[in-house]
Design an enzyme around this catalytic site. Sequence first.
Site, PDB file in Angstrom:
ATOM      1  N   ILE A 215       0.863  -1.193   0.000  1.00  0.00           N
ATOM      2  CA  ILE A 215       0.000   0.000   0.000  1.00  0.00           C
ATOM      3  C   ILE A 215       0.895   1.237   0.000  1.00  0.00           C
ATOM      4  O   ILE A 215       1.776   1.380   0.856  1.00  0.00           O
ATOM      5  CB  ILE A 215      -0.917   0.014   1.238  1.00  0.00           C
ATOM      6  CG1 ILE A 215      -1.745  -1.272   1.312  1.00  0.00           C
ATOM      7  CG2 ILE A 215      -1.812   1.251   1.223  1.00  0.00           C
ATOM      8  CD1 ILE A 215      -2.387  -1.503   2.684  1.00  0.00           C
ATOM      9  N   LYS A 216       0.662   2.110  -0.987  1.00  0.00           N
ATOM     10  CA  LYS A 216       1.494   3.310  -1.117  1.00  0.00           C
ATOM     11  C   LYS A 216       0.723   4.499  -0.542  1.00  0.00           C
ATOM     12  O   LYS A 216      -0.425   4.756  -0.926  1.00  0.00           O
ATOM     13  CB  LYS A 216       1.813   3.528  -2.592  1.00  0.00           C
ATOM     14  CG  LYS A 216       3.074   4.294  -2.867  1.00  0.00           C
ATOM     15  CD  LYS A 216       3.383   4.232  -4.359  1.00  0.00           C
ATOM     16  CE  LYS A 216       4.611   5.008  -4.723  1.00  0.00           C
ATOM     17  NZ  LYS A 216       4.785   5.097  -6.177  1.00  0.00           N
ATOM     18  N   LEU A 217       1.373   5.191   0.386  1.00  0.00           N
ATOM     19  CA  LEU A 217       0.739   6.302   1.096  1.00  0.00           C
ATOM     20  C   LEU A 217       1.623   7.533   0.988  1.00  0.00           C
ATOM     21  O   LEU A 217       2.849   7.424   1.068  1.00  0.00           O
ATOM     22  CB  LEU A 217       0.613   5.950   2.590  1.00  0.00           C
ATOM     23  CG  LEU A 217      -0.226   4.723   2.951  1.00  0.00           C
ATOM     24  CD1 LEU A 217       0.057   4.300   4.388  1.00  0.00           C
ATOM     25  CD2 LEU A 217      -1.709   5.035   2.774  1.00  0.00           C
TER      26      LEU A 217
END
Length: 217
Positions: free
Chosen positions: A82-84
Site C-alpha cells: 500500500i502506497k501512502l
Amino acid sequence: MKFFVDTAEIDAIAELNDLGMVDGVTTNPSLILKSGRDILEVTKEICDLVDGPVSAEVVALESDAMIEEGRKLAKIADNVTIKLPLTWDGLKACKVLSGEGNMINVTLCFSANQALLAAKAGATFISPFIGRLDDINLDGMDLIEDIRTIYDNYGFETEILAASIRSVNHVQQCALVGADVITAPPEVIKKLATHPLTQAGLDQFMKDWAKTGQSIV
Ligand code: G3P
C-alpha cells in the site's frame, strides 16, 4: 540492490521480468492514467505476473479514508504494497495499516526528517524522489545518503526505495551509497546494458567475422 520497475505497462514489466530483472513494481496515479487501465484490474494483473512487492497508491487525503482504500488495495493480492503519501494523515494510515501486517511504501519523501517519521510509523519502504529534487536544483542523491546514515545509526529496517530515477547515473549512484531498492522506468533499466564501446567493439567483430567467411551453425 533490488530493481523495481516504475510503470503500470504490463508488456514492459513482462519483458524485464522474463530476464529476472524485476524484484517488484511501483505505480502511482499518474502511471495508472498513462496506462489507461483500471487500477484494481491492472494491479491484479501485475501481482499475478511478478513475485515481489507491487505498490498501489491510495488517493484519499484523510487518514480514515486512506485506511479504507488501503485495505481494499491489499485484498487484491498478497504481494500488494500500500502506497501512502508522506503527510501527517499518511503517517497515521501507515501506523494502522502496517500494524495490520501490510507492506507499506511511504511516497513523496523529500527530506531526511520525513524519512525518519516514516520509519517510526512502520513503513516497509520509504520513497525519496531524486529527480524531482534535482529538478529544483537540489541534490537528490544527498537525500539518499542522509537517509542511509540515519537509518543505519538507529537500526531502522525500513528499506530505502530510491524513486524518481531519471538516468543510469542515478542508478549507479544509488548502488554506491547503499539504497536498498531503485524504482526506475523500463527504459532506464534497459539503458543500463548499453555502452558505446560495447557497440563499437561489436561492430568491429562483426565486420571481421564477415571477412572470415565462416559460420558457427
Ligand atoms: O516512483 C515515483 C516516480 O514515478 C516519479 O518519477 O520522474 O515523475 O519524478 P518522476
